[in-house]
Design a protein around this motif. Structure first.
Motif, PDB file in Angstrom:
ATOM      1  N   HIS A  36       0.823  -1.208   0.000  1.00 21.51           N
ATOM      2  CA  HIS A  36       0.000   0.000   0.000  1.00 21.51           C
ATOM      3  C   HIS A  36       0.858   1.259   0.000  1.00 21.51           C
ATOM      4  CE1 HIS A  36       0.795   0.274   4.344  1.00 21.51           C
ATOM      5  NE2 HIS A  36       0.401   1.532   4.229  1.00 21.51           N
ATOM      6  N   TRP A  63      -8.431   4.150  -9.674  1.00 22.52           N
ATOM      7  CA  TRP A  63      -7.093   4.166  -9.057  1.00 22.52           C
ATOM      8  C   TRP A  63      -7.178   4.402  -7.546  1.00 22.52           C
ATOM      9  CZ3 TRP A  63      -2.710   2.272 -10.483  1.00 22.52           C
ATOM     10  CH2 TRP A  63      -2.388   2.146 -11.827  1.00 22.52           C
ATOM     11  N   ALA A  65      -9.653   3.511  -5.681  1.00 20.05           N
ATOM     12  CA  ALA A  65     -10.183   2.280  -5.103  1.00 20.05           C
ATOM     13  C   ALA A  65      -9.076   1.241  -4.942  1.00 20.05           C
ATOM     14  CB  ALA A  65     -11.318   1.735  -5.970  1.00 20.05           C
ATOM     15  N   VAL A  66      -8.187   1.155  -5.958  1.00 19.94           N
ATOM     16  CA  VAL A  66      -7.051   0.228  -5.855  1.00 19.94           C
ATOM     17  C   VAL A  66      -6.157   0.611  -4.667  1.00 19.94           C
ATOM     18  CG1 VAL A  66      -4.941  -0.541  -6.998  1.00 19.94           C
ATOM     19  CG2 VAL A  66      -7.080  -0.382  -8.294  1.00 19.94           C
ATOM     20  N   THR A  67      -5.946   1.924  -4.501  1.00 16.48           N
ATOM     21  CA  THR A  67      -5.125   2.386  -3.381  1.00 16.48           C
ATOM     22  C   THR A  67      -5.780   2.026  -2.040  1.00 16.48           C
ATOM     23  OG1 THR A  67      -4.334   4.237  -4.735  1.00 16.48           O
ATOM     24  CG2 THR A  67      -4.044   4.410  -2.346  1.00 16.48           C
ATOM     25  N   ALA A  68      -7.096   2.219  -1.922  1.00 20.90           N
ATOM     26  CA  ALA A  68      -7.812   1.887  -0.690  1.00 20.90           C
ATOM     27  C   ALA A  68      -7.758   0.394  -0.409  1.00 20.90           C
ATOM     28  CB  ALA A  68      -9.251   2.372  -0.778  1.00 20.90           C
ATOM     29  N   LEU A  69      -7.884  -0.431  -1.473  1.00 24.89           N
ATOM     30  CA  LEU A  69      -7.809  -1.881  -1.303  1.00 24.89           C
ATOM     31  C   LEU A  69      -6.430  -2.285  -0.791  1.00 24.89           C
ATOM     32  CD1 LEU A  69      -9.125  -4.649  -1.641  1.00 24.89           C
ATOM     33  CD2 LEU A  69      -8.306  -4.662  -4.018  1.00 24.89           C
ATOM     34  N   ALA A  70      -5.392  -1.628  -1.273  1.00 21.95           N
ATOM     35  CA  ALA A  70      -4.037  -1.932  -0.805  1.00 21.95           C
ATOM     36  C   ALA A  70      -3.882  -1.623   0.680  1.00 21.95           C
ATOM     37  CB  ALA A  70      -3.015  -1.149  -1.622  1.00 21.95           C
ATOM     38  N   VAL A  72      -6.308  -1.824   2.923  1.00 19.11           N
ATOM     39  CA  VAL A  72      -6.995  -2.903   3.650  1.00 19.11           C
ATOM     40  C   VAL A  72      -6.118  -4.150   3.703  1.00 19.11           C
ATOM     41  CG1 VAL A  72      -8.993  -4.434   3.623  1.00 19.11           C
ATOM     42  CG2 VAL A  72      -9.266  -1.999   3.072  1.00 19.11           C
ATOM     43  N   ILE A  73      -5.503  -4.500   2.579  1.00 17.64           N
ATOM     44  CA  ILE A  73      -4.620  -5.677   2.546  1.00 17.64           C
ATOM     45  C   ILE A  73      -3.432  -5.479   3.489  1.00 17.64           C
ATOM     46  CG2 ILE A  73      -3.088  -7.029   1.078  1.00 17.64           C
ATOM     47  CD1 ILE A  73      -4.989  -6.467  -1.253  1.00 17.64           C
TER      48      ILE A  73
END
Length: 615
Positions: A36, A63, A65-70, A72-73
């Protein structure tokens, strides 16, 4: 500190090699967690340049959303990091506890006559926890900074290589300045811990000798020495804070200056074709990733890292306790030394009384107890009941009786440590605890079974109760009189520094006896003060005090001590009987029983105290 680092490094490498699997697991979770970081700045740059600034809102949101998902991971990966951290930290604490306990038990078994190392309590309960918490914090933040910095620098390189030319120089300079402060900060941290441990040890020693201190009126001197140690710890803390300020300067150089330079050079970067999204992404890397990680790393290395190094060095060094006595130590000024010892005239006689002491007859003071009753609590059975006693000036009185009968209570009452519930106690006609007038504590010395000896020179210990000092010839005379001479010779003279923990109980008693004999006090109270000496040494010490001008009261644990007295006071719980040895043998069945149980040839030194006990 360099020596400490070199000594600890091989042990640290062995510890880490045995836990390679745990380290690999930590690295894997950390790599996943750092994803992230890379996507944080890169995703912001792409969302702005390829999405919002070009009118493609959907791409921009994708983009983000991808950053937010990272993120969470990365949070889920953090759970794995903490599980792996526990597998690395707890074994360290367990091994340190085992090492401290094993070393303390080994020392206790090897030297059973010596006092226990009171500093071991600090090592076991405080310093091992400091090591555990510091190690955990250090591993956590070092791992976080390593992978965060890698992700951020990789992100800056992928956005625009020119960004590294702006960010890297102040970042490296700040890190180098910070690393330069680690060694002096570790030295200051060591000084602080040593001061804290010395203060803890000193307070433990004072607590053991508190009755001596109060009975002899030495509260102010003892407090002054304690204040010296408190000031040492405060001074060490101030020095440590000064280096912490340098650490803040390094943090500003490495963390804040890159941001300032990026903002200042932003127009130039834009003219070079760098997009606004790239500049914003770089700021995101700096403010959201590098700066927080750098701040945490510097705080951890500057405090937890140096603290860990110092504590591990102290916990794993076999000589972590007070140094043993040395035979040729140079005389030094100590916080434990009487403040007027070195300024006193060297020709002051040992028996000269201080100016504040009230006049005393040449043969010593008269001690009178009139209907004295004392109990340890309102509803408790009285230990002493309507006791009447007069000790004539210069008289040698021995107090005997079964264990717990009130012998030590009697000496504490005469010394002014306890207040009778009824009756009065007078010394030369003055109440022992008079609210005004001359300080009677200067006229008496109480030496209990547990002798009080402090860290300092032997001379300082012997002059402890001499407000006006004493000559070397007086020191030698008192030392020879009580049988201290051989110990003085073995230690290397009066100016040798001694550590209480390196002396046996009998040696500490000899030093306390020499101190009392040298003091100008005309009333001496010995509460089983010779119970750790053999009969021959006890005979010599008691004869020295019997020949010394003044009044002498002894709580005895041997029949030979009673036979040497002018009179014997027998306490039996309901009444007190006073007389000579022969008179009490004829009049008292209890005294005959006590005399029959005192068999010096059949008992060891430690058993005397246990057999008769303290009252």
């Amino acid at each position: 500190m360099k020596t400490s680092t070199a000594r600890l490094a091989p042990r640290a490498m062995r510890f880490l090699r045995r836990r390679t699997r745990v380290l690999l697991l930590l690295a894997g979770w950390s790599l996943l967690e750092s994803a992230h970081t890379f996507l944080g700045g890169y995703g912001v740059a792409k969302a702005l340049d390829d999405g919002f600034l070009t009118g493609h809102t959907g791409i921009g949101l994708a983009w983000l959303a991808v950053t937010a998902l990272a993120v969470v991971i990365g949070g889920l990966a953090g759970r794995g990091v903490f599980r792996g951290l526990a597998d690395l930290v707890e074994p360290l604490r367990d091994s340190l506890v085992r090492h401290v306990v094993a070393r303390s038990l080994t020392q206790a078994v090897a030297k059973p006559a010596h006092a226990a190392d009171s500093a071991v309590v600090s090592r076991l309960t405080n310093q091992t926890e400091i090591a555990r918490d510091s190690f955990a914090g250090l591993v956590l933040v070092a791992r976080s900074f390593l992978f965060t910095a890698a992700g951020a620098l990789l992100g800056l390189l992928s956005l625009a290589p020119q960004l590294l030319l702006i960010v890297a120089p102040p970042l490296v300079a700040g890190l180098l300045l910070f690393l330069a402060t680690l060694r002096p900060m570790a030295a200051r941290q060591r000084a602080f811990l040593e001061a804290d441990e010395a203060l803890s040890t000193r307070f433990g020693a004072v607590a053991e000798g508190l009755r001596d201190v109060v009975a002899c009126g030495a509260q102010k001197q003892t407090a002054a020495r304690a204040y010296g140690l408190i000031e040492d710890e405060a001074r060490a803390a101030r020095h440590l804070a000064g280096w912490a300020a340098v650490r803040c300067l390094a943090l500003g150089l490495a963390g804040q200056l890159p941001i300032l330079l990026l903002l200042v050079t932003a127009p130039w970067l834009l003219r070079q074709g760098i997009t606004a999204g790239v500049v914003l992404g770089a700021l995101t890397y700096l403010t959201q990733s590098l700066l927080p990680a750098l701040h945490t790393l510097m705080n951890a290395l500057g405090s937890a890292g140096t603290r860990l190094l110092v504590v591990l060095d102290r916990l794993t060094t076999d000589s972590g306790h007070e140094p043993a006595t040395t035979a040729h130590s140079a005389p030094t000024t100590s916080h434990f030394a009487p403040t007027n010892t070195h300024s006193a005239p060297t020709n002051t006689p040992a028996t000269s009384a201080p100016a504040s002491m009230a006049p005393t007859p040449p043969n010593g003071p008269r001690v009178e107890l009139r209907a004295v009753t004392f109990a340890y609590g309102p509803g408790a059975q009285p230990v002493l009941h309507d006791l009447d006693l007069t000790v004539q000036p210069g008289e040698h009185l021995v107090v005997v009786g079964p264990s717990g009968i009130g012998k030590s209570t009697l000496t504490a009452l005469i010394a002014g440590l306890l207040t009778p519930g009824h009756g009065e106690i007078r010394i030369d006609g003055r109440p022992v605890r008079a609210p005004s007038g001359p300080d009677l504590s200067l006229q008496r010395v109480l030496i209990p079974q547990q002798a009080y000896v402090f860290s300092g020179t032997l001379r300082e210990n012997l002059l402890y109760l001499c407000p006006d000092g004493a000559s070397t010839s007086a020191l030698e005379s008192s030392s020879e009189a009580v049988g201290l001479g051989p110990l003085v010779h073995r230690l290397g003279g009066f100016d040798t520094r001694i550590a209480p923990g390196s002396l046996s109980q009998g040696e500490r008693q000899l030093i306390a006896l020499g101190r009392a004999h040298l003091s100008p006090a005309p009333l001496i109270l010995l509460d089983e003060a010779t119970c750790h000496l053999d009969p021959a040494a006890e005979l010599r010490a008691e004869r020295a005090f019997a020949d010394r001008p003044g009044t002498l009261i002894i709580v005895a644990h041997r029949i030979t001590s009673a036979r040497r007295a002018d009179r014997i006071l027998l306490l039996d719980g309901t009444r007190a009987t006073c007389g000579t040895h022969d008179e009490l043998l004829a009049r008292s069945p209890l005294y005959r029983d006590l005399a029959g149980s005192w068999q010096p040839e059949a008992l060891g030194r430690g058993e005397y105290c246990d057999r008769i006990g303290r009252g």
